[in-house]
Each structure stands twice: as structure tokens, then as C-alpha cells.
Write a protein that holds these residues in place. Structure first.
Motif, PDB file in Angstrom:
ATOM      1  N   THR A  34       0.830  -1.208   0.000  1.00 22.99           N
ATOM      2  CA  THR A  34       0.000   0.000   0.000  1.00 22.99           C
ATOM      3  C   THR A  34       0.859   1.250   0.000  1.00 22.99           C
ATOM      4  N   ALA A  35       1.853   1.302   0.888  1.00 22.49           N
ATOM      5  CA  ALA A  35       2.717   2.486   0.975  1.00 22.49           C
ATOM      6  C   ALA A  35       3.475   2.715  -0.322  1.00 22.49           C
ATOM      7  N   VAL A  36       4.042   1.649  -0.872  1.00 23.07           N
ATOM      8  CA  VAL A  36       4.842   1.773  -2.091  1.00 23.07           C
ATOM      9  C   VAL A  36       3.966   2.169  -3.276  1.00 23.07           C
ATOM     10  N   THR A  37       2.781   1.583  -3.385  1.00 25.31           N
ATOM     11  CA  THR A  37       1.916   1.896  -4.525  1.00 25.31           C
ATOM     12  C   THR A  37       1.395   3.326  -4.451  1.00 25.31           C
ATOM     13  N   LEU A  38       1.023   3.789  -3.265  1.00 16.31           N
ATOM     14  CA  LEU A  38       0.611   5.190  -3.138  1.00 16.31           C
ATOM     15  C   LEU A  38       1.761   6.121  -3.523  1.00 16.31           C
ATOM     16  N   ALA A  39       2.978   5.762  -3.125  1.00 12.93           N
ATOM     17  CA  ALA A  39       4.148   6.560  -3.517  1.00 12.93           C
ATOM     18  C   ALA A  39       4.343   6.523  -5.025  1.00 12.93           C
ATOM     19  N   GLY A  40       4.139   5.348  -5.619  1.00 13.29           N
ATOM     20  CA  GLY A  40       4.288   5.226  -7.069  1.00 13.29           C
ATOM     21  C   GLY A  40       3.282   6.069  -7.825  1.00 13.29           C
ATOM     22  N   LEU A  97       7.865  11.537  -0.651  1.00 15.41           N
ATOM     23  CA  LEU A  97       8.879  10.976   0.238  1.00 15.41           C
ATOM     24  C   LEU A  97       8.263   9.780   0.946  1.00 15.41           C
ATOM     25  N   LEU A  98       8.933   8.637   0.885  1.00 12.82           N
ATOM     26  CA  LEU A  98       8.510   7.439   1.599  1.00 12.82           C
ATOM     27  C   LEU A  98       9.495   7.193   2.734  1.00 12.82           C
ATOM     28  N   ILE A  99       8.975   7.040   3.948  1.00 10.45           N
ATOM     29  CA  ILE A  99       9.818   6.787   5.116  1.00 10.45           C
ATOM     30  C   ILE A  99       9.497   5.398   5.645  1.00 10.45           C
ATOM     31  N   ASP A 100      10.521   4.565   5.734  1.00  9.92           N
ATOM     32  CA  ASP A 100      10.366   3.183   6.182  1.00  9.92           C
ATOM     33  C   ASP A 100      10.718   3.114   7.666  1.00  9.92           C
ATOM     34  N   LEU A 101       9.700   2.915   8.514  1.00  9.49           N
ATOM     35  CA  LEU A 101       9.893   2.857   9.964  1.00  9.49           C
ATOM     36  C   LEU A 101       9.914   1.426  10.490  1.00  9.49           C
ATOM     37  N   ASP A 102       9.909   0.457   9.605  1.00  6.43           N
ATOM     38  CA  ASP A 102       9.900  -0.949  10.011  1.00  6.43           C
ATOM     39  C   ASP A 102      11.329  -1.481  10.029  1.00  6.43           C
ATOM     40  N   PRO A 103      11.823  -1.958  11.176  1.00  8.65           N
ATOM     41  CA  PRO A 103      13.192  -2.505  11.217  1.00  8.65           C
ATOM     42  C   PRO A 103      13.442  -3.614  10.212  1.00  8.65           C
ATOM     43  N   HIS A 104      12.388  -4.288   9.744  1.00 10.86           N
ATOM     44  CA  HIS A 104      12.565  -5.327   8.732  1.00 10.86           C
ATOM     45  C   HIS A 104      12.888  -4.733   7.358  1.00 10.86           C
ATOM     46  N   ALA A 105      12.648  -3.442   7.188  1.00 15.77           N
ATOM     47  CA  ALA A 105      13.063  -2.691   5.996  1.00 15.77           C
ATOM     48  C   ALA A 105      12.453  -3.211   4.696  1.00 15.77           C
ATOM     49  N   SER A 106      11.220  -3.660   4.740  1.00 17.45           N
ATOM     50  CA  SER A 106      10.593  -4.214   3.539  1.00 17.45           C
ATOM     51  C   SER A 106      10.471  -3.174   2.425  1.00 17.45           C
ATOM     52  N   ALA A 107      10.002  -1.970   2.764  1.00 18.14           N
ATOM     53  CA  ALA A 107       9.853  -0.930   1.737  1.00 18.14           C
ATOM     54  C   ALA A 107      11.202  -0.501   1.186  1.00 18.14           C
ATOM     55  N   THR A 108      12.206  -0.458   2.059  1.00 22.01           N
ATOM     56  CA  THR A 108      13.557  -0.082   1.638  1.00 22.01           C
ATOM     57  C   THR A 108      14.091  -1.062   0.603  1.00 22.01           C
ATOM     58  N   HIS A 109      13.897  -2.350   0.855  1.00 22.54           N
ATOM     59  CA  HIS A 109      14.355  -3.365  -0.095  1.00 22.54           C
ATOM     60  C   HIS A 109      13.477  -3.372  -1.351  1.00 22.54           C
ATOM     61  N   TYR A 110      12.188  -3.177  -1.174  1.00 25.63           N
ATOM     62  CA  TYR A 110      11.251  -3.179  -2.307  1.00 25.63           C
ATOM     63  C   TYR A 110      11.707  -2.163  -3.348  1.00 25.63           C
ATOM     64  N   LEU A 111      12.029  -0.942  -2.910  1.00 25.07           N
ATOM     65  CA  LEU A 111      12.363   0.133  -3.838  1.00 25.07           C
ATOM     66  C   LEU A 111      13.862   0.263  -4.098  1.00 25.07           C
ATOM     67  N   ARG A 112      14.642  -0.698  -3.621  1.00 24.56           N
ATOM     68  CA  ARG A 112      16.096  -0.692  -3.878  1.00 24.56           C
ATOM     69  C   ARG A 112      16.705   0.663  -3.499  1.00 24.56           C
ATOM     70  N   ALA A 170       6.658  -6.865  -6.154  1.00 25.99           N
ATOM     71  CA  ALA A 170       7.604  -6.603  -5.072  1.00 25.99           C
ATOM     72  C   ALA A 170       8.971  -7.191  -5.396  1.00 25.99           C
ATOM     73  N   ARG A 171       8.962  -8.377  -5.954  1.00 31.65           N
ATOM     74  CA  ARG A 171      10.233  -9.009  -6.344  1.00 31.65           C
ATOM     75  C   ARG A 171      10.989  -8.161  -7.350  1.00 31.65           C
ATOM     76  N   ASP A 172      10.241  -7.560  -8.269  1.00 28.11           N
ATOM     77  CA  ASP A 172      10.862  -6.778  -9.341  1.00 28.11           C
ATOM     78  C   ASP A 172      11.103  -5.323  -8.956  1.00 28.11           C
ATOM     79  N   GLY A 173      10.666  -4.923  -7.744  1.00 33.00           N
ATOM     80  CA  GLY A 173      10.871  -3.557  -7.297  1.00 33.00           C
ATOM     81  C   GLY A 173      10.032  -2.537  -8.039  1.00 33.00           C
ATOM     82  N   ARG A 174       8.813  -2.928  -8.422  1.00 33.41           N
ATOM     83  CA  ARG A 174       7.961  -2.049  -9.223  1.00 33.41           C
ATOM     84  C   ARG A 174       6.639  -1.798  -8.509  1.00 33.41           C
ATOM     85  N   PRO A 175       6.270  -0.540  -8.231  1.00 28.86           N
ATOM     86  CA  PRO A 175       4.936  -0.252  -7.693  1.00 28.86           C
ATOM     87  C   PRO A 175       3.857  -0.781  -8.631  1.00 28.86           C
ATOM     88  N   LEU A 176       2.716  -1.141  -8.078  1.00 31.80           N
ATOM     89  CA  LEU A 176       1.673  -1.767  -8.889  1.00 31.80           C
ATOM     90  C   LEU A 176       1.222  -0.884 -10.042  1.00 31.80           C
TER      91      LEU A 176
END
Length: 250
Positions: A18-24, A34-49, A216-222
């Protein structure tokens, strides 16, 4: 300028998507996002490389760094790192810690619109900061009976924060991972609407689709991928509700 917090106290409900697609969508329409990733697992950070991690931690520690670029033109990011978990442990009881993010965002509000916060799936300092900073609160909820417990927990948290004087906005509940072939998904959606009424987003649901994982694997917002048109339409409707001027920019 608006801060949109994407939150749920349960994982696996589509927060990062949801966060990544809204940003896209923001980037596609020419808004400085600006997207800020507050999750220590860093999913959004890895998603968007993201080219650099640790920006979110620096912001919370009062030493902000310049947002980095990502694999998607137009999306800037303050990425997550394992250091966010240390903030959760070390500073959770510190006086005024719950407003640290809101204070740090003040100068960024003049540069970015929207600012989107992806949050960890648990109640703690990081989530409280994100809720306290929000101008809009989006709550993705899987259309599964167990997911309603996570929703109940977040709604209680919002109410407690309001009683403590925090101006947390009314949640927008976004039904996600909807499998229209399964009766329980329809029953859960009906229960969601019965219990939370107008808080449930009426502009569509996000369907269950394995191709969303491929995005997500390809790093592309929907919104950048033609096969995900159905899911994207729901996110576009949500974006236009949150950012009414976007209709003219689209």
C-alpha cells in the motif's frame, strides 16, 4: 503538505504494498513524494532498492540526512535499518519520544507532498510516532477473520492516543487480499463494514493476486505494471481521496 501513515498491528496485510503503490502513484502524477520506512525489517527499503539505509533512524535521533533516491524515479526515501529496533528498545520511555517524528518532519513538509510512512506491525514507539505525525491514517486489513483482531488492536490504540491528547485522524480501513472465490472473504468484508461502517473505504478492495508479489520481487509499484490494473484502480481511488488535487494532475 500531508503525512499519510500506513499502519496495522498485524503483519502480512499489505502495508508495504500500500505504501509503495501510493508513492508510485504520487510519482507518476508528478508530486514530490517521500517514503519513510519505519519498520526494522526494511521491507519498503528493499522493495524500492533504496540507495541508502538508516535515514529513518537518523530522523528519529534528531540528525536527519538527505532522502536518498530509489529505483523508481520521483520517489525519494528515508530507508530503514536494524538501528530502528534499538530506538524501540532504548528510547521507548524517553519523555517526548512519541512526538520526535512529527518534529523531524516539519522541515520536510515544505519539500514533499505526500510524505508516506510505512510502519512496523506492532505497537511501540515507532508506531506511536507515526500515528502522532499523521494527517491521514490508512489501515490495510486482510479480508480474513483473524485480521479483524489486528484491526481492533489498532483502533484501541488510536482511541487511547486521542484520550491522551494526540490528534490522530480517523482511520481509513482498506480491505486487502480479497479472494472473491472464497465465501469467508465476503463474510469478513461484510463484518468489517457492519462494525466500522463509513471508516471502511468504499472505493474498492485490493484483490488477492500472486502477481502482486512478483511486483515486489521486481521492485515495481503496482501502478507501473499493466497486469495489476484491478489493484491499482483501488489505490488510485484511495490516492484521489487523500490528495483531491491529484485528479487534475492525472
Amino acid at each position: 503538505m500531508s503525512v499519510w501513515t500506513v499502519a496495522n498491528q498485524k503483519g502480512g496485510v499489505g502495508k508495504t504494498t500500500t505504501a509503495v503503490t501510493l508513492a508510485g502513484i504520487a510519482a507518476e502524477r508528478g508530486f514530490p513524494c517521500l517514503l519513510i520506512d519505519l519498520d526494522p525489517h526494511a521491507s519498503a527499503t528493499h522493495y524500492l532498492r533504496a540507495e541508502a539505509a538508516g535515514g529513518a533512524e537518523a530522523l528519529l535521533r534528531g540528525t536527519p540526512t538527505e532522502p536518498c533516491t530509489t529505483a523508481v524515479p520521483g520517489i525519494r526515501m528515508l530507508g530503514a535499518s536494524a538501528g530502528l529496533a534499538a530506538i524501540e528498545r532504548q528510547q521507548g520511555a524517553a519523555q517526548g519520544m512519541g512526538r520526535r517524528l512529527a518534529q523531524g518532519l516539519a522541515p520536510l513538509r515544505t519539500r514533499f507532498d505526500p510524505i508516506i510512512l510505512d510502519t512496523p506491525p506492532m505497537l511501540g514507539t515507532l508506531l506511536v510516532n507515526a500515528l502522532a505525525a499523521a494527517d491521514a491514517l490508512i489501515v490495510p486489513v486482510q479480508t480474513d477473520p483473524l485480521a479483524l483482531h489486528g484491526l481492533e488492536g489498532l483502533m484501541r490504540t488510536v482511541e487511547m492516543m486521542r484520550k491522551a491528547g494526540a490528534g490522530v485522524p480517523e482511520p481509513i480501513i482498506l480491505p486487502t487480499l480479497m479472494d472473491r472465490r472464497v465465501r469467508i472473504s465476503h463474510e469478513t468484508l461484510a463484518e468489517m463494514r457492519k462494525r466500522w461502517g463509513a471508516a471502511v473505504f468504499d472505493g474498492g478492495v485490493v484483490p488477492m493476486d500472486t502477481r502482486i508479489r512478483e511486483a515486489a520481487r521486481d521492485g515495481r509499484p503496482l501502478n507501473t505494471c499493466a497486469p495489476y490494473r484491478h489493484a491499482t484502480a483501488t489505490y488510485e481511488a484511495l490516492f484521489e481521496r487523500l490528495h483531491p488535487s491529484s485528479s487534475e494532475a492525472a
